[in-house]
Design a protein around this motif. Structure first.
Motif, PDB file in Angstrom:
ATOM      1  N   VAL A  30       0.842  -1.204   0.000  1.00 40.98           N
ATOM      2  CA  VAL A  30       0.000   0.000   0.000  1.00 40.98           C
ATOM      3  C   VAL A  30       0.878   1.255   0.000  1.00 40.98           C
ATOM      4  N   ALA A  31       1.995   1.198   0.749  1.00 38.28           N
ATOM      5  CA  ALA A  31       2.886   2.372   0.856  1.00 38.28           C
ATOM      6  C   ALA A  31       3.497   2.747  -0.492  1.00 38.28           C
ATOM      7  N   ILE A  32       3.636   1.771  -1.415  1.00 39.96           N
ATOM      8  CA  ILE A  32       4.199   2.143  -2.726  1.00 39.96           C
ATOM      9  C   ILE A  32       3.080   2.327  -3.749  1.00 39.96           C
ATOM     10  N   GLY A  33       1.825   2.370  -3.250  1.00 41.43           N
ATOM     11  CA  GLY A  33       0.726   2.754  -4.128  1.00 41.43           C
ATOM     12  C   GLY A  33      -0.056   1.603  -4.734  1.00 41.43           C
ATOM     13  N   LEU A  34       0.178   0.382  -4.244  1.00 35.82           N
ATOM     14  CA  LEU A  34      -0.572  -0.747  -4.775  1.00 35.82           C
ATOM     15  C   LEU A  34      -1.968  -0.778  -4.153  1.00 35.82           C
ATOM     16  N   ASP A  35      -2.883  -1.382  -4.869  1.00 37.62           N
ATOM     17  CA  ASP A  35      -4.249  -1.542  -4.366  1.00 37.62           C
ATOM     18  C   ASP A  35      -4.225  -2.480  -3.147  1.00 37.62           C
ATOM     19  N   GLU A  36      -5.034  -2.095  -2.115  1.00 31.60           N
ATOM     20  CA  GLU A  36      -4.992  -2.849  -0.846  1.00 31.60           C
ATOM     21  C   GLU A  36      -5.276  -4.345  -1.069  1.00 31.60           C
ATOM     22  N   GLY A  37      -6.156  -4.629  -2.015  1.00 30.11           N
ATOM     23  CA  GLY A  37      -6.567  -6.018  -2.222  1.00 30.11           C
ATOM     24  C   GLY A  37      -5.464  -6.897  -2.797  1.00 30.11           C
ATOM     25  N   THR A  38      -4.542  -6.283  -3.546  1.00 22.93           N
ATOM     26  CA  THR A  38      -3.512  -7.114  -4.223  1.00 22.93           C
ATOM     27  C   THR A  38      -2.113  -6.849  -3.672  1.00 22.93           C
ATOM     28  N   ALA A  39      -2.020  -5.889  -2.753  1.00 21.22           N
ATOM     29  CA  ALA A  39      -0.701  -5.439  -2.295  1.00 21.22           C
ATOM     30  C   ALA A  39       0.146  -6.594  -1.769  1.00 21.22           C
ATOM     31  N   SER A  40      -0.417  -7.357  -0.868  1.00 17.03           N
ATOM     32  CA  SER A  40       0.357  -8.406  -0.205  1.00 17.03           C
ATOM     33  C   SER A  40       0.845  -9.454  -1.205  1.00 17.03           C
ATOM     34  N   ALA A  41      -0.030  -9.850  -2.119  1.00 14.37           N
ATOM     35  CA  ALA A  41       0.331 -10.890  -3.100  1.00 14.37           C
ATOM     36  C   ALA A  41       1.451 -10.386  -4.018  1.00 14.37           C
ATOM     37  N   ARG A  42       1.338  -9.112  -4.433  1.00 11.92           N
ATOM     38  CA  ARG A  42       2.356  -8.566  -5.360  1.00 11.92           C
ATOM     39  C   ARG A  42       3.713  -8.492  -4.658  1.00 11.92           C
ATOM     40  N   ILE A  43       3.714  -7.992  -3.418  1.00  7.05           N
ATOM     41  CA  ILE A  43       4.988  -7.881  -2.678  1.00  7.05           C
ATOM     42  C   ILE A  43       5.585  -9.280  -2.469  1.00  7.05           C
ATOM     43  N   SER A  44       4.711 -10.236  -2.201  1.00  5.59           N
ATOM     44  CA  SER A  44       5.197 -11.596  -2.012  1.00  5.59           C
ATOM     45  C   SER A  44       5.854 -12.117  -3.286  1.00  5.59           C
ATOM     46  N   ARG A  45       5.256 -11.821  -4.428  1.00  8.68           N
ATOM     47  CA  ARG A  45       5.848 -12.275  -5.711  1.00  8.68           C
ATOM     48  C   ARG A  45       7.188 -11.588  -5.973  1.00  8.68           C
TER      49      ARG A  45
END
Lengths: 110, 110
Positions: A30-45
């Protein structure tokens, strides 16, 4: 929740910096501007190396995690430590390091 | 032949390192395994920032140009100088730099 091990240099360094900064994956996303719903999955990838973020995203991550962006791309652990310390250093400390390095490695006066 | 100016950090650092190493674009391309016919154009695109090479290609370029791969991704000129010097340093010099940095920046004994 067990984290999958990183398989890329970028992922390994990013996770190291994130855990040191004590920021959960979703908050970092979220801090780098990702949507809350996908933030965690994207950071994990990014961390597991499934995806390599573009350089501009790497710069945003570096800013939040307070490391120079080059840290993410540094294979050499010893150099990565120097780069991470540089990110915490004051302007005077950085100048002292530069002068020391130039004398030590180039053998000339800075 | 006039070179187009780099527009990316990676391109700028790559050109700096290539010119310092005195290697023409075509030779550098062939040295990292590119086809002779396209080598020069591909290297030029990396340097101008039209394309960002994948990390494994960046590693090959770094090996040929004798810089740590993190150098290509370093925005900060002062830190980039430290990283480039690290690439030329002996193991003892690197240890001396690490010890100096840890004392200077962390304020503790290495």
């Amino acid at each position: 929740m067990r984290l999958k091990p990183p398989i890329s240099c970028f992922g390994r360094r990013m996770r190291e910096a994130r855990l040191l900064a004590g920021i959960p994956q979703d908050k970092l996303g979220v801090a780098i501007g990702l949507d809350e719903g996908t933030a965690s999955a994207r950071i994990s990838r990014y961390e597991t190396g499934v995806h390599a973020p573009p350089y501009d995203v790497a710069n945003k991550l570096a800013h939040i995690l307070r490391v120079p962006v080059a840290y993410f791309y540094c294979e050499d652990d010893e150099l990565a430590g120097v780069i991470a310390a540089w990110g915490r250093a004051s302007a005077i400390q950085r100048r002292n390091v530069r002068v020391f390095v130039e004398r030590e490695i180039r053998g000339e006066d800075a």
